[in-house]
Design a protein around this motif. Structure first.
Motif, short mmCIF file in Angstrom:
data_model
loop_
_atom_site.label_atom_id
_atom_site.label_comp_id
_atom_site.label_asym_id
_atom_site.label_seq_id
_atom_site.Cartn_x
_atom_site.Cartn_y
_atom_site.Cartn_z
N PHE A 107 -3.42 0.84 4.10
CA PHE A 107 -3.66 -0.49 3.98
C PHE A 107 -4.52 -1.25 4.90
O PHE A 107 -4.04 -1.08 5.98
CB PHE A 107 -2.21 -1.27 3.82
CG PHE A 107 -1.97 -2.48 2.97
CD1 PHE A 107 -2.26 -2.53 1.76
CD2 PHE A 107 -2.11 -3.79 3.76
CE1 PHE A 107 -2.10 -3.71 1.01
CE2 PHE A 107 -2.24 -5.03 3.06
CZ PHE A 107 -2.34 -5.02 1.77
N PHE A 150 -7.89 -3.99 -0.59
CA PHE A 150 -6.75 -4.10 0.63
C PHE A 150 -6.04 -2.65 0.60
O PHE A 150 -6.00 -1.90 1.39
CB PHE A 150 -5.67 -4.97 0.02
CG PHE A 150 -6.19 -6.47 0.10
CD1 PHE A 150 -6.84 -6.91 1.13
CD2 PHE A 150 -6.22 -7.11 -1.17
CE1 PHE A 150 -7.50 -8.26 1.03
CE2 PHE A 150 -6.54 -8.27 -1.40
CZ PHE A 150 -7.41 -8.83 -0.43
N SER A 151 -5.61 -2.06 -0.62
CA SER A 151 -4.85 -0.48 -0.68
C SER A 151 -6.02 0.35 -1.06
O SER A 151 -6.57 0.39 -1.93
CB SER A 151 -3.85 -0.69 -1.67
OG SER A 151 -2.88 0.59 -1.73
N GLY A 155 0.89 -1.28 -0.25
CA GLY A 155 0.15 0.06 -0.03
C GLY A 155 0.88 1.21 -0.10
O GLY A 155 0.29 2.49 0.04
#
Lengths: 241, 312
Positions: free
Chosen positions: A199, A206-207, A142
């Protein structure tokens, strides 16, 4: 709009090709890289293992049990011949990252101000005024490399990286800016801290940030920062500039 | 965790570095998440096969030894990879073959006698919640492992398994598949990337000199020392890095990038080790000597496919 002058394919092991699209870093590169990523997903389906876009290149990793490098090369050449930039993604998703700019969480603010011959106030103003593009993700999950930072804020990395940079730290180096998604070592100049969760393993995708996205750092007060769950613990370790 | 999971082992002593690894974490590298997975794919694959498991089943990667386990139930297991002086109830045990343990049996690992990393597979596989599609433990990223937080094994841990395995194999790896990791080794390298930007002498040296494995070596990468390689490009705009990439920073000493490498980087590269060459390097102890050999894709791809076909 720039085009791809002369894309090249370089072998990257027995399961990869490096597609080199550009020689220089330009925002427009992102539209081509996004389009190429998408075309690879369509063309290779489940045999596509990973694609890694970064500034000027796309690394394509495939399953070598299903495809040969030769198969993939031929397909990539065909895709490149008819590739159009992803105009729909030209805007990119815009994220606003609430940021508390302060010497306690941004211990390099003063150094940056001295290097650029500005007051810390105008460093903050310059950094938060502009929109940035995400050119690449890497270093840690991230972690988004964003640019281009205003020429006046351009500054070298620290001579000795910090062993532990706190989560959310907003930093600059060269003509790039970033926010640290987790505690990691880091050699960038810290100028503030954001409350954004960059993140999150439980979030779809997710990111928070993806290549091609746009980002603006929005200055907030300590009170707002704390109210939004920000950690005001100062950065303690002193490092050589 | 699935309903059939049960305690396979209790960790009496964790040792320096024991990590859970499946085949790796894929499809998320564009987010800066590394691949993980076993540093020695070859040893890991054999351990799983000998325990009767399918490709990709989670197994333990035990680096340097020092691990002590007690079986929580009767288990079928196999250990492959490095010889870490493993013992079963105090008696030396055979690697590279199926072993049966009774409840309460002790499995201990000493210090490396040959190689660095041993793989312990249990029939049915170790069980853990996948994080971003994988249980592979990457400590730097705080992802995977038994707790999902990227932690290595710790004293007192109880290791859950999915099992028992459905069949009870009696398998043994052929002698040809059991490397002597301490022997001088030639690593196959697929050239690519910036190789043309290295000087002629450096290209000659890369493939003719002896390279010594440095003690700065981990799951991210292995530094090699030897003649200084010179590249006309000092640094690049950062780009994706694939497994086994041989990057050369300005000090001219190559670094082979392994499973936990950063996903992008900006040093010029000679090319990539093949997956099996990267595996082999991951078993080399500091001070060992390696050489590079340029191979064609026509050789490297069938070699890899034939390796994989043994485990289908």
């Amino acid at each position: 709009m720039n085009g791809m002058a002369n894309p090249t394919l370089e072998r990257a092991g027995l399961d990869g090709w490096m597609v080199r699209l550009f020689d220089t870093i330009e925002e427009q590169n992102l539209l081509w890289l996004t389009a190429l990523s998408h075309e690879c997903e369509v063309a290779f389906g489940a045999a596509l293992v990973d694609v890694v876009p970064s500034y000027t290149t796309l690394l394509v990793i495939f399953d070598p049990l299903q495809l040969t490098p030769c198969d993939v090369r031929i397909q990539l050449v065909n895709i490149l011949a008819r590739l159009e930039p992803d105009e729909a993604g030209a805007e990119g998703e815009l994220h606003e990252l609430p940021t508390w700019y302060d010497a306690s969480v941004g211990p390099d603010l003063q150094r940056v101000a001295e290097l650029s011959g500005m007051t810390t106030e105008s460093v903050i103003e310059t950094h938060s005024r502009q929109q940035y593009r995400v050119f690449a993700l890497g270093f840690s999950p991230g972690f988004a490399f964003m640019g281009l930072l205003d020429e006046s804020l351009k500054c070298p990395r620290l001579a000795t990286p910090r062993a532990k940079v706190p989560t959310g730290s907003v930093a600059i180096a060269g003509r790039q800016t970033a926010a640290y998604p987790a505690v990691t070592p880091g050699g960038w100049n810290l100028i503030g801290r954001t409350t954004a969760r960059l993140f999150d393993r439980n979030r779809e995708g997710f990111s928070l940030l993806k290549v091609g996205d746009r980002v603006r750092f929005v200055g907030v007060s300590r009170t707002t920062f704390e109210k939004q769950g920000g950690d005001v613990t100062p950065v303690k370790d002193k490092v050589a500039p | 965790m699935n309903a059939r999971s049960a305690i396979g082992f209790r960790v009496e002593r964790a040792g320096p570095l024991a990590l859970l690894q499946d085949a790796g974490r894929f499809g998320v590298r564009h987010l800066g998440v590394t691949q993980g997975g076993p540093a020695d794919l070859h040893g890991w694959a054999w351990a799983n096969y000998l325990a009767g498991n399918a490709w990709g089943t989670p197994a333990l990667e035990i680096t340097f030894g020092g691990l002590e386990l007690v079986a929580g139930q009767g288990l079928t297991v196999a250990i492959a990879g490095a010889d870490l002086a493993a013992k079963h109830n105090g008696k030396p045990l055979s690697l590279w073959r199926t072993i049966n343990l009774k409840k309460g049996d002790q499995l201990t690992f000493g210090t490396p006698a040959n190689g660095l990393r041993a793989y312990l597979a249990v029939a049915g596989g170790f069980a853990a919640e996948a994080v971003l599609g994988s249980v592979s433990c990457v400590m730097r990223e705080q992802l995977g492992g038994f707790d999902g937080q990227g932690n290595r094994l710790a004293d007192g841990d109880e290791l859950t398994i999915t099992g028992p395995g459905s069949d009870n194999p009696e398998r043994e790896a052929p002698a040809s598949e059991r490397p002597d990791y301490s022997a001088p080794v030639t690593l196959n390298l697929l050239t690519g990337a910036q190789i043309a930007a290295f000087t002629g002498k450096s290209i000659f040296d890369a493939f003719n000199a002896e390279w010594r494995v440095d003690n700065r070596a981990d799951r991210m990468g292995v530094r090699l020392t030897g003649p200084k390689l010179r590249c006309t490009i000092e640094s690049l705009i950062s780009e994706g890095i694939s497994l086994g990439a041989i990057q050369v920073p300005p000090d001219g000493q190559p670094i082979a990038l392994l499973n936990d490498r950063q996903t992008i980087g900006g040093y010029p590269r000679l090319g990539n080790l093949t997956p099996l060459a990267a595996s082999r390097l991951a078993q080399c102890q500091p001070g060992q000597v390696v050489r590079f050999r340029a191979v064609s894709i026509e050789r490297a791809l069938p070699e890899y496919r034939s390796f994989r076909s043994m485990f289908d």
